[in-house]
Design a protein around this motif. Structure first.
Motif, PDB file in Angstrom:
ATOM      1  N   HIS A 292       0.841  -1.198   0.000  1.00 13.54           N
ATOM      2  CA  HIS A 292       0.000   0.000   0.000  1.00 13.54           C
ATOM      3  C   HIS A 292       0.876   1.248   0.000  1.00 13.54           C
ATOM      4  O   HIS A 292       0.589   2.223  -0.706  1.00 13.54           O
TER       5      HIS A 292
ATOM      6  N   THR B 136       2.277   2.906  -3.304  1.00 14.40           N
ATOM      7  CA  THR B 136       1.410   3.594  -4.267  1.00 14.40           C
ATOM      8  C   THR B 136       0.436   4.580  -3.623  1.00 14.40           C
ATOM      9  O   THR B 136      -0.330   5.234  -4.331  1.00 14.40           O
ATOM     10  N   HIS B 137       0.441   4.688  -2.308  1.00 14.43           N
ATOM     11  CA  HIS B 137      -0.500   5.571  -1.618  1.00 14.43           C
ATOM     12  C   HIS B 137       0.241   6.477  -0.636  1.00 14.43           C
ATOM     13  O   HIS B 137       1.333   6.150  -0.178  1.00 14.43           O
TER      14      HIS B 137
ATOM     15  N   THR C 263      -1.831   7.835   1.877  1.00 10.34           N
ATOM     16  CA  THR C 263      -2.757   7.818   3.005  1.00 10.34           C
ATOM     17  C   THR C 263      -2.454   6.640   3.921  1.00 10.34           C
ATOM     18  O   THR C 263      -1.995   5.587   3.457  1.00 10.34           O
TER      19      THR C 263
ATOM     20  N   ALA D 190      -2.849   3.293   6.177  1.00  8.49           N
ATOM     21  CA  ALA D 190      -3.595   2.052   5.947  1.00  8.49           C
ATOM     22  C   ALA D 190      -3.824   1.354   7.283  1.00  8.49           C
ATOM     23  O   ALA D 190      -2.871   1.049   8.000  1.00  8.49           O
TER      24      ALA D 190
END
Length: 235
Positions: A75, A78-79, A81, A83
């Protein structure tokens, strides 16, 4: 907040580990794990990791290359935010990821939250907080510590970046072609005597090269020399 600000003063991995342990003690979580990939210009990248997870789990995670299937780690690539990972949030994962999560549970690693860090110069990192076992109030803890966790992640990565840059400054003395050749033979397990036979020189001469290598790489033994040289793309 004072605990987080103290991270800025950390000048070594040991100091940063202590500072993160201090922060985690105030969040309601039990464990933390930081993993960062730092870009080193033409030398490629280097990975740094800090954790207060049980030693057995850290060894298992590293040996099994679990970052390739860790949902939180993937995660973070690519993010930007956070998780949350809990029994409720990880139902739709692959069989390989499910095996990883089950193994984590077997080591009493419960629910948690991960904070991705991505920088303009290409660094990627993740700071994860976790419970010793799964808890029903994980989501509540996450909400309460979301801002604190994100700020801690940013400060921790900045501190580690400074530590990495400091280490790089120690490695300014270039290796000669013979020193580099010596290093390569050390990396494949050759002894000083064997390297001396290959070079056609005395064993004392090889010892001289090894000492120069340790000094230039700022390490204390052959194993550390190979590890650092590998990390900096010299091998």
């Amino acid at each position: 907040m004072q605990r987080i600000l103290r991270i800025s003063d950390c000048k070594s991995e040991a100091e940063l580990t202590r500072a993160l342990s201090d922060v985690i003690s105030s969040t309601g979580f039990d464990y933390f794990q930081y993993v960062g990939d730092f870009m080193l210009d033409r030398h490629g990248s280097i990975r740094k990791s800090l954790s207060n997870f049980p030693t057995e789990w850290v060894a298992r995670y590293t040996a099994s290359r679990y970052e390739s299937v860790d949902p939180a780690f993937r995660h973070a690539l690519t993010h930007v935010t956070p998780a949350i990972w809990s029994s409720v949030c990880v139902r739709e994962v692959s069989a390989e990821q499910q095996e990883y999560l089950s193994d984590a549970r077997n080591h009493e690693i419960g629910d948690g939250v991960s904070f991705p860090i991505q920088t303009k110069n290409g660094d990627n990192a993740i700071l994860s907080f976790a419970n010793h076992i799964s808890r029903s109030d994980t989501d509540e803890i996450v909400v309460r510590t979301l801002a604190e966790g994100s700020l801690t992640a940013a400060y921790a990565h900045d501190a580690m970046r400074r530590i990495v840059d400091k280490e790089r400054n120690v490695l300014q003395a270039p290796l000669t072609s013979r020193e580099l050749e010596c290093l390569r033979w050390i990396a494949v397990g050759k002894s000083n005597w064997e390297i001396a036979m290959i070079f056609g020189m005395t064993e004392h001469g090889v010892v001289y090269y090894v000492r120069k290598l340790l000094w230039k790489l700022s390490v204390h033994n052959r194993h550390q020399a190979v590890a650092r040289a590998t990390a900096y793309g010299l091998l």
